[in-house]
Write a protein that holds these residues in place. Structure first.
Motif, PDB file in Angstrom:
ATOM      1  N   ARG B 197       0.859  -1.177   0.000  1.00  0.00           N
ATOM      2  CA  ARG B 197       0.000   0.000   0.000  1.00  0.00           C
ATOM      3  C   ARG B 197       0.898   1.230   0.000  1.00  0.00           C
ATOM      4  O   ARG B 197       2.093   1.117   0.230  1.00  0.00           O
ATOM      5  CB  ARG B 197      -0.887  -0.007   1.251  1.00  0.00           C
ATOM      6  N   ILE B 198       0.313   2.386  -0.230  1.00  0.00           N
ATOM      7  CA  ILE B 198       1.126   3.598  -0.182  1.00  0.00           C
ATOM      8  C   ILE B 198       1.292   4.011   1.279  1.00  0.00           C
ATOM      9  O   ILE B 198       0.311   4.178   2.006  1.00  0.00           O
ATOM     10  CB  ILE B 198       0.443   4.753  -0.958  1.00  0.00           C
ATOM     11  N   ARG B 199       2.542   4.165   1.707  1.00  0.00           N
ATOM     12  CA  ARG B 199       2.836   4.609   3.067  1.00  0.00           C
ATOM     13  C   ARG B 199       3.657   5.886   2.986  1.00  0.00           C
ATOM     14  O   ARG B 199       4.649   5.939   2.268  1.00  0.00           O
ATOM     15  CB  ARG B 199       3.735   3.605   3.771  1.00  0.00           C
ATOM     16  N   VAL B 200       3.234   6.869   3.781  1.00  0.00           N
ATOM     17  CA  VAL B 200       3.979   8.122   3.811  1.00  0.00           C
ATOM     18  C   VAL B 200       4.459   8.327   5.239  1.00  0.00           C
ATOM     19  O   VAL B 200       3.694   8.146   6.180  1.00  0.00           O
ATOM     20  CB  VAL B 200       3.073   9.304   3.382  1.00  0.00           C
ATOM     21  N   VAL B 201       5.741   8.672   5.400  1.00  0.00           N
ATOM     22  CA  VAL B 201       6.263   9.028   6.727  1.00  0.00           C
ATOM     23  C   VAL B 201       6.791  10.449   6.637  1.00  0.00           C
ATOM     24  O   VAL B 201       7.606  10.755   5.769  1.00  0.00           O
ATOM     25  CB  VAL B 201       7.404   8.068   7.160  1.00  0.00           C
ATOM     26  N   VAL B 202       6.301  11.327   7.517  1.00  0.00           N
ATOM     27  CA  VAL B 202       6.745  12.720   7.485  1.00  0.00           C
ATOM     28  C   VAL B 202       7.722  12.943   8.624  1.00  0.00           C
ATOM     29  O   VAL B 202       7.376  12.750   9.792  1.00  0.00           O
ATOM     30  CB  VAL B 202       5.533  13.687   7.614  1.00  0.00           C
ATOM     31  N   SER B 203       8.954  13.341   8.291  1.00  0.00           N
ATOM     32  CA  SER B 203       9.950  13.557   9.342  1.00  0.00           C
ATOM     33  C   SER B 203      10.188  15.033   9.623  1.00  0.00           C
ATOM     34  O   SER B 203      10.796  15.384  10.620  1.00  0.00           O
ATOM     35  CB  SER B 203      11.266  12.859   8.970  1.00  0.00           C
ATOM     36  N   GLU B 204       9.730  15.907   8.739  1.00  0.00           N
ATOM     37  CA  GLU B 204       9.826  17.355   8.982  1.00  0.00           C
ATOM     38  C   GLU B 204       8.636  18.020   8.317  1.00  0.00           C
ATOM     39  O   GLU B 204       8.213  17.596   7.240  1.00  0.00           O
ATOM     40  CB  GLU B 204      11.087  17.949   8.329  1.00  0.00           C
TER      41      GLU B 204
END
Lengths: 178, 323
Positions: B197-204
């Motif tokens: 699946r599409i996974r997004v991780v935001v670090s900033e």
């Protein structure tokens, strides 16, 4: 492409091209490699937003070439990812172009004249009418008594010749010395 | 398309330039030109260089425009000795100007976008800085198509996973697209993974995620979003967890309670040397810790110790089994 961007490239990149190429040749990047890099650099710089705000086109040209060399090295696995930080592009260029490297307006005029003058006769005539008298292709063809196709071919040939001259370091310097 | 040599590229660019300058180029030809420019940044660069050369000639052109050619052929051409067309042309030029047929040709505004294609093989990650200063780190077996336009920076994540640190530029949003889902940022850092699946991780910073049909959703720093069937599920992560999820950029892989089978699958995606779990029950046990991604043997030894198993190398495979 916006006209002012093209103007900027003509004034800020093109006059430094011969010097950039000289630098590449010293680094033993010549021939096809050199041409590939220069072509890519034009593409890349032209795509930059607000490029016309860049003051030192020469430094920018060098920095872009450095970037491209670096990317190539990375692709070819010559250096590791960890060492990339050493290639900080902001620190590599001396910001003081020497006098002979600067092509001022007057020198540019002289350079262009010399270059145009060295074109074959019919090619030179086509450039005079098309560029300097701003005539259309049809009018130019009629005046010279040739087909429109010939005019187009002469434009292409002339551009190739002019660009080849522009690429040679001696070309700029000769014009500046005069 | 066959790769042209640099001089062939320049010759073709000059031909195209002359074609566009002629004013006779057909729509089909302009499309053909656009395709040619898109095909290789060297093509576009050579074409731009040719256009710039034409502009470079302007200084004398402006000087020449001041000549009064209709009155007489000047004894001394005002431009200088260097630039002197033939006598016939001077006369002809004068007539032409009298007829007032001067036409300024406009070079069509072909889209000037910078394109770049990035792809990685198994076992390789690649770090890239784009001309706008944004950074992209591409995970193994990933492919991204990058297009920096004046109005938008666009990345199509064709496969795999990428991490993006976006250089601030309000006028030009940075959009990553995967399976029709867009993740839009101005200045921020995040990863997009389309392995399943599409996974997004935001670090900033913050990004906006839009999928077809659904309302756009904002995802903030230390959050992850999983998008499936048009719904976006957001989970908050702690710093450690964000670091772990992005550890692949530095060549590590971090596990925090994944099953051994899942961990082995991650290693096998990255390395040619394959791990095999010979025992189903062992595969269900959970693993914790950071490992070098390119060292499946080290991982196997460590997990065997952790879980009470044994490791054997059989025909280029690493077999994990119960003791």
């Amino acid at each position: 492409m916006a006209d002012n961007v093209m103007r900027w490239i003509a004034d800020n990149l093109l006059p430094h091209e011969a010097e950039v190429r000289g630098w590449l040749r010293k680094r033993r990047t010549a021939g096809e490699d050199e041409d590939d890099l220069v072509q890519e650099a034009y593409c890349r710089i032209a795509a930059v937003d607000d490029v016309i705000a860049v003051r030192n086109g020469r430094a920018y040209f060098f920095a872009t070439i450095r970037n491209l060399l670096m990317e190539r090295a990375r692709r070819e696995k010559i250096i590791k990812f960890e060492t990339m930080a050493e290639f900080d592009v902001s620190s590599i260029i001396d910001e003081n172009p020497s006098a002979e490297r600067v092509l001022g307006g007057k020198n540019q005029l002289e350079l262009v004249q010399r270059m145009i003058d060295s074109l074959p006769a019919r090619c030179r005539d086509v450039f005079f009418l098309r560029k300097f008298q701003q005539l259309g292709q049809r009018e130019t063809a009629a005046l010279l008594g040739v087909s429109e196709n010939i005019v187009e071919k002469e434009v292409a040939r002339g551009m190739r010749l002019l660009l080849a001259m522009m690429a040679e370091p001696e070309c700029n310097h000769a014009a500046v010395r005069q | 398309m066959r790769r042209l040599t640099a001089s062939q590229v320049q010759a073709a660019a000059a031909d195209w330039f002359a074609r566009t300058l002629s004013g006779d180029a057909t729509t089909a030809e302009l499309h053909q030109l656009e395709a040619w420019l898109e095909a290789d940044p060297r093509h576009r660069g050579a074409f731009i260089r040719t256009q710039a050369m034409w502009h470079f000639l302007d200084a004398p052109a402006q000087a020449a425009a001041g000549q009064d050619l209709a009155s007489e052929i000047p004894d001394e051409p005002p431009v200088s000795q260097g630039w002197r067309p033939s006598r016939r042309v001077l006369l002809g030029g004068a007539l032409a100007i009298a007829a007032s047929v001067a036409a300024i040709q406009i070079i069509p505004d072909v889209l000037f976008a910078e394109h770049q294609s990035l792809a990685t093989r198994r076992g390789e990650t690649s770090a890239n800085t784009l001309s706008d200063g944004s950074q992209i780190v591409l995970d193994a077996e990933s492919h991204a198509e990058i297009s920096l336009k004046r109005s938008q920076r666009h990345v199509e994540l064709v496969s795999g996973e990428g991490w993006f640190r976006v250089a601030k530029d309000k006028s030009r949003p940075f959009v990553v697209e995967a399976n029709g889902i867009t993740v839009t940022a101005v200045g921020t850092a995040f990863s997009v993974d389309k392995s399943d699946r599409i996974r997004v991780v935001v670090s900033e910073g913050v990004v906006q995620i839009a999928s077809s049909g659904g309302e756009p959703v904002q995802v903030h720093r230390n959050q992850t979003a999983v998008i499936s069937d048009g719904t976006v599920q957001i989970t908050t992560l702690n710093d450690e967890e964000v670091r772990r999820r992005l550890a692949w950029r530095e060549g590590y892989i971090g596990f925090n309670g994944e099953t051994l089978a899942e961990a082995v699958a991650s290693f096998n995606r990255f390395n040619n040397e394959q791990l095999v779990v010979a025992d189903e029950k062992l595969g269900d046990r959970r693993v914790v810790g950071w490992f070098s991604r390119n060292d499946p043997w080290g991982f196997a030894k460590a997990s065997a110790t952790m879980l009470g198993g044994r490791v054997d190398r059989v025909n280029d495979r690493i077999i994990l089994s119960r003791e």
